[in-house]
Design a protein around this motif. Structure first.
Motif, PDB file in Angstrom:
ATOM      1  N   VAL A 107      -6.743   9.817   1.083  1.00  0.00           N
ATOM      2  CA  VAL A 107      -6.457   9.321   2.423  1.00  0.00           C
ATOM      3  C   VAL A 107      -7.316   8.078   2.649  1.00  0.00           C
ATOM      4  CG1 VAL A 107      -8.178  10.839   3.496  1.00  0.00           C
ATOM      5  CG2 VAL A 107      -6.272   9.988   4.861  1.00  0.00           C
ATOM      6  N   LEU A 108      -6.828   7.174   3.485  1.00  0.00           N
ATOM      7  CA  LEU A 108      -7.600   5.987   3.858  1.00  0.00           C
ATOM      8  C   LEU A 108      -7.115   5.493   5.209  1.00  0.00           C
ATOM      9  CD1 LEU A 108      -5.678   3.202   3.470  1.00  0.00           C
ATOM     10  CD2 LEU A 108      -5.913   3.923   1.083  1.00  0.00           C
ATOM     11  N   TRP A 109      -7.915   4.652   5.817  1.00  0.00           N
ATOM     12  CA  TRP A 109      -7.533   3.966   7.049  1.00  0.00           C
ATOM     13  C   TRP A 109      -7.443   2.485   6.731  1.00  0.00           C
ATOM     14  CZ3 TRP A 109      -6.168   6.403  11.442  1.00  0.00           C
ATOM     15  CH2 TRP A 109      -6.528   7.745  11.575  1.00  0.00           C
ATOM     16  N   VAL A 110      -6.365   1.843   7.190  1.00  0.00           N
ATOM     17  CA  VAL A 110      -6.165   0.421   6.934  1.00  0.00           C
ATOM     18  C   VAL A 110      -5.926  -0.289   8.262  1.00  0.00           C
ATOM     19  CG1 VAL A 110      -3.681   0.683   6.503  1.00  0.00           C
ATOM     20  CG2 VAL A 110      -4.901  -1.265   5.514  1.00  0.00           C
ATOM     21  N   ALA A 111      -6.530  -1.467   8.387  1.00  0.00           N
ATOM     22  CA  ALA A 111      -6.352  -2.251   9.609  1.00  0.00           C
ATOM     23  C   ALA A 111      -4.887  -2.637   9.764  1.00  0.00           C
ATOM     24  CB  ALA A 111      -7.219  -3.504   9.570  1.00  0.00           C
ATOM     25  N   ASP A 112      -4.470  -2.746  11.015  1.00  0.00           N
ATOM     26  CA  ASP A 112      -3.109  -3.147  11.298  1.00  0.00           C
ATOM     27  C   ASP A 112      -3.127  -4.190  12.399  1.00  0.00           C
ATOM     28  OD1 ASP A 112      -0.304  -2.823  10.755  1.00  0.00           O
ATOM     29  OD2 ASP A 112      -0.149  -1.926  12.754  1.00  0.00           O
ATOM     30  N   PRO A 113      -2.671  -5.397  12.129  1.00  0.00           N
ATOM     31  CA  PRO A 113      -1.949  -5.791  10.931  1.00  0.00           C
ATOM     32  C   PRO A 113      -2.911  -6.177   9.798  1.00  0.00           C
ATOM     33  CG  PRO A 113      -1.981  -7.622  12.472  1.00  0.00           C
ATOM     34  CD  PRO A 113      -2.670  -6.468  13.145  1.00  0.00           C
ATOM     35  N   ASN A 114      -2.538  -5.853   8.613  1.00  0.00           N
ATOM     36  CA  ASN A 114      -3.197  -6.276   7.380  1.00  0.00           C
ATOM     37  C   ASN A 114      -2.168  -6.082   6.262  1.00  0.00           C
ATOM     38  OD1 ASN A 114      -4.785  -6.841   5.175  1.00  0.00           O
ATOM     39  ND2 ASN A 114      -6.502  -5.592   5.829  1.00  0.00           N
ATOM     40  N   PRO A 115      -1.118  -6.909   6.264  1.00  0.00           N
ATOM     41  CA  PRO A 115       0.007  -6.684   5.346  1.00  0.00           C
ATOM     42  C   PRO A 115      -0.382  -6.710   3.871  1.00  0.00           C
ATOM     43  CG  PRO A 115       0.258  -8.774   6.509  1.00  0.00           C
ATOM     44  CD  PRO A 115      -0.900  -8.061   7.134  1.00  0.00           C
ATOM     45  N   ARG A 116      -1.332  -7.536   3.490  1.00  0.00           N
ATOM     46  CA  ARG A 116      -1.725  -7.596   2.076  1.00  0.00           C
ATOM     47  C   ARG A 116      -2.319  -6.267   1.631  1.00  0.00           C
ATOM     48  NH1 ARG A 116      -5.671 -12.235   0.665  1.00  0.00           N
ATOM     49  NH2 ARG A 116      -7.026 -10.971   1.973  1.00  0.00           N
ATOM     50  N   ALA A 117      -3.247  -5.718   2.412  1.00  0.00           N
ATOM     51  CA  ALA A 117      -3.862  -4.435   2.055  1.00  0.00           C
ATOM     52  C   ALA A 117      -2.839  -3.308   2.107  1.00  0.00           C
ATOM     53  CB  ALA A 117      -5.036  -4.131   2.981  1.00  0.00           C
ATOM     54  N   GLN A 118      -1.992  -3.318   3.120  1.00  0.00           N
ATOM     55  CA  GLN A 118      -0.989  -2.260   3.243  1.00  0.00           C
ATOM     56  C   GLN A 118      -0.042  -2.270   2.044  1.00  0.00           C
ATOM     57  OE1 GLN A 118       0.692  -2.842   7.152  1.00  0.00           O
ATOM     58  NE2 GLN A 118      -1.238  -2.328   8.158  1.00  0.00           N
ATOM     59  N   ALA A 119       0.368  -3.441   1.593  1.00  0.00           N
ATOM     60  CA  ALA A 119       1.248  -3.543   0.423  1.00  0.00           C
ATOM     61  C   ALA A 119       0.524  -3.060  -0.837  1.00  0.00           C
ATOM     62  CB  ALA A 119       1.729  -4.980   0.241  1.00  0.00           C
ATOM     63  N   PHE A 120      -0.741  -3.400  -0.966  1.00  0.00           N
ATOM     64  CA  PHE A 120      -1.546  -2.955  -2.108  1.00  0.00           C
ATOM     65  C   PHE A 120      -1.581  -1.428  -2.164  1.00  0.00           C
ATOM     66  CE2 PHE A 120      -5.699  -1.423  -3.561  1.00  0.00           C
ATOM     67  CZ  PHE A 120      -5.736  -1.929  -4.856  1.00  0.00           C
ATOM     68  N   TYR A 121      -1.864  -0.797  -1.035  1.00  0.00           N
ATOM     69  CA  TYR A 121      -1.961   0.666  -1.026  1.00  0.00           C
ATOM     70  C   TYR A 121      -0.592   1.320  -1.257  1.00  0.00           C
ATOM     71  CZ  TYR A 121      -6.745  -0.035   0.488  1.00  0.00           C
ATOM     72  OH  TYR A 121      -8.053  -0.414   0.553  1.00  0.00           O
TER      73      TYR A 121
END
Length: 158
Positions: A107-121
């Protein structure tokens, strides 16, 4: 490690957090204290920490540990940052693999918006589970990777 953490944090969260917070001159000293504790304090004994180096310099950091508010055996990715210029180099994938086992629920928490990190995960098998929070003024969305069972996603991300 602290230098990479702060520099990456500043580029990642610029525009999502107030500049005064990001440009606080005490940030590096606080992160040095954090990493000193993470590397030496017994409270962090179950955590995994990894660094990525290029030409003898640390360019990326990662840390995982037992997940909070998740099923037993689930690992939580707490930190994964790369300096600008090293995205797409494979260092992020290597860091993720070093701190989160391929066969582990995570599990992880990702900033939103942060499309680059979200796509990576997403590329690494994580999907949004619909849970959101605001931490330090930044909206975050939780992503999960459930090994052996499809992860539930509440958004079409393709």
């Amino acid at each position: 490690m602290a230098r990479v953490h702060v520099a990456s944090w500043r580029t990642t969260y610029r525009g999502l957090m107030p500049d005064a917070v990001l440009d606080d001159p005490g940030s590096t000293a606080r992160r040095e204290g954090f990493w000193d504790a993470a590397l030496t304090d017994e409270r962090y004994a179950a955590n995994r920490i990894a660094v990525a180096e290029h030409a003898g310099e640390v360019v990326g950091i990662a840390m995982s540990g037992p997940a909070v508010d998740a099923s037993p055996g689930t690992v939580q990715l707490y930190v994964l940052y790369l300096l600008d210029g090293h995205h797409g180099s494979g260092a992020g994938s290597a860091l993720l693999d070093a701190v989160v086992g391929l066969g582990q629920d995570a599990v992880l928490w990702v900033a939103d918006p942060n499309p680059r990190a979200q796509a990576f995960y997403r590329k690494h098998g994580f999907a949004f589970d619909g849970v959101e929070q605001v931490d330090g003024g930044v909206r975050e969305r939780r992503m999960v990777r459930t090994v052996g069972r499809p992860a539930r996603s509440t958004t079409a991300s393709w």
